[in-house]
Design an enzyme around this catalytic site. Sequence first.
Site, PDB file in Angstrom:
ATOM      1  NE  ARG B  50      -3.471  -2.170   2.799  1.00  0.00           N
ATOM      2  CZ  ARG B  50      -3.972  -2.572   3.956  1.00  0.00           C
ATOM      3  NH1 ARG B  50      -3.663  -1.916   5.054  1.00  0.00           N
ATOM      4  NH2 ARG B  50      -4.776  -3.597   4.009  1.00  0.00           N
ATOM      5  CG  ASP B  52       2.267   6.180   2.679  1.00  0.00           C
ATOM      6  OD1 ASP B  52       1.246   5.518   2.931  1.00  0.00           O
ATOM      7  OD2 ASP B  52       3.222   6.316   3.477  1.00  0.00           O
ATOM      8  CE1 TYR B 110       7.969   1.223  -1.407  1.00  0.00           C
ATOM      9  CE2 TYR B 110       8.472  -0.778  -0.198  1.00  0.00           C
ATOM     10  CZ  TYR B 110       7.555   0.120  -0.704  1.00  0.00           C
ATOM     11  OH  TYR B 110       6.211  -0.089  -0.497  1.00  0.00           O
ATOM     12  NE  ARG B 195       7.587   9.180   2.703  1.00  0.00           N
ATOM     13  CZ  ARG B 195       6.338   9.585   2.922  1.00  0.00           C
ATOM     14  NH1 ARG B 195       5.342   8.752   2.697  1.00  0.00           N
ATOM     15  NH2 ARG B 195       6.100  10.792   3.349  1.00  0.00           N
TER      16      ARG B 195
END
Lengths: 254, 254
Positions: B50, B52, B110, B195
């Site tokens: 999911r 952001d 990522y 992040r």
Amino acid sequence: MRFRARCEYDGTDFAGFQLQPNARTVQGELEAALARLNRGERVVVDGAGRTDAGVHAAGQVIAFTYAGSVAAERLQRAVNALLPRDVAIRDLRRATDGFHPRYAARYREYRYTVWNGPRSPLLERTALGVRAPLDVAAMARAGSVFLGRHDFSSFGAVAEDRSPVRTVQAVRVRGAGGLVTIDVRANAFLRGQVRRMVAVLLEVGHGKMDEAELEAALAAGEPALNGAAAPAKGLCLRRVALGRRPVDDKEDEE
Amino acid sequence: MRFRARCEYDGTDFAGFQLQPNARTVQGELEAALARLNRGERVVVDGAGRTDAGVHAAGQVIAFTYAGSVAAERLQRAVNALLPRDVAIRDLRRATDGFHPRYAARYREYRYTVWNGPRSPLLERTALGVRAPLDVAAMARAGSVFLGRHDFSSFGAVAEDRSPVRTVQAVRVRGAGGLVTIDVRANAFLRGQVRRMVAVLLEVGHGKMDEAELEAALAAGEPALNGAAAPAKGLCLRRVALGRRPVDDKEDEE
């Protein structure tokens, strides 16, 4: 005082570099930022190349005359703070009086980027998507036909009183993992020249044209492929090399 | 029939992957396209992660059940023709009944991209711009502190009934010509984990934090840097590896 700088922009939302009434242009944004620093008085911005609507630049060169006494570094920061996110300047420095990036440019380098694979949203703004497989080796061979000094009337628009002769110094076609880049360097380009050269190289990549036909098209002096040009979004002005250049090469450029 | 596909999107104009009322989401666009092919009936789309608002994906994995009898290749073409420019699917194929990308994901990769140089409009959408020079070597050393199985409560949000333990399999920080990339691979991630890890690594890059402090922050179990997270636009879900994974690793992810 005369200043020059490098200028980078994402051309997607611009109607091109050159100032136009009622259209958003790179020159317009640069002049608006400088006018705000100059008490509302216009500061004319000159560019090395008049890139078309949608064409990007990583290394455009600009110049302007700014009356105030200000350090280049501080002026650059102030201009960038006023510019929108899709345009910025860097390497701002003093230039000699009368410096004009268009006439000071020794050569220009453009890159055209093709994504030869399934639709890619992350490359949507900066590359042309081509689904059918391209013969990159054939494109690289054909690209060398453009090398040297030619009348490029078949590949670009030129005002009647100007010469259609340009000197292409390098053409490099490379493929890596589906990304095909076409780098072209010339003293100057006719309007639309790179995108028309790319349109023909893509025909070669699809096996619809060969080197001999490309040579014939170049010699014909009539619009190749009826003037078809590759879309603007794949094109980027990567570099403008500054320095003196021969007098007979003072020509318009893309 | 159950199908799965890779999904790429430019997250800039999305409120994230997951469906939300009154917001533009990736799942919403995918379901809207599929519903149009399914006579208006909803087709539920599941994703592996999911992401952001503002986070991009090059290799998200999705799955859905589609009743009609249609070849995967044709269905993919039809879906892509209906999707907007900032999202696309590829590699659509049949999946086993009950296939869910979230539980089938063995690990996720990522990439966070930092542009460490003057403001760059061409990187505006996909990289975080950082002006002050970063110590990339220090960041690379510090990144290894995250390796292995840890309670990541200091670096992400987790529902009360779920485990905050994740296994980071690789952290790779590289710098090349001003472009700094931070690649992180884990079985799964807590919400916001990458992040927040990047926010701390940037502190290290600026010399404001060292490895020992990072280790202490990881052990503390309280939000590191008060929960500061690097901006979404630099983050991209590059890859979801499919395959069986250990039962005790069935966790939520970013």
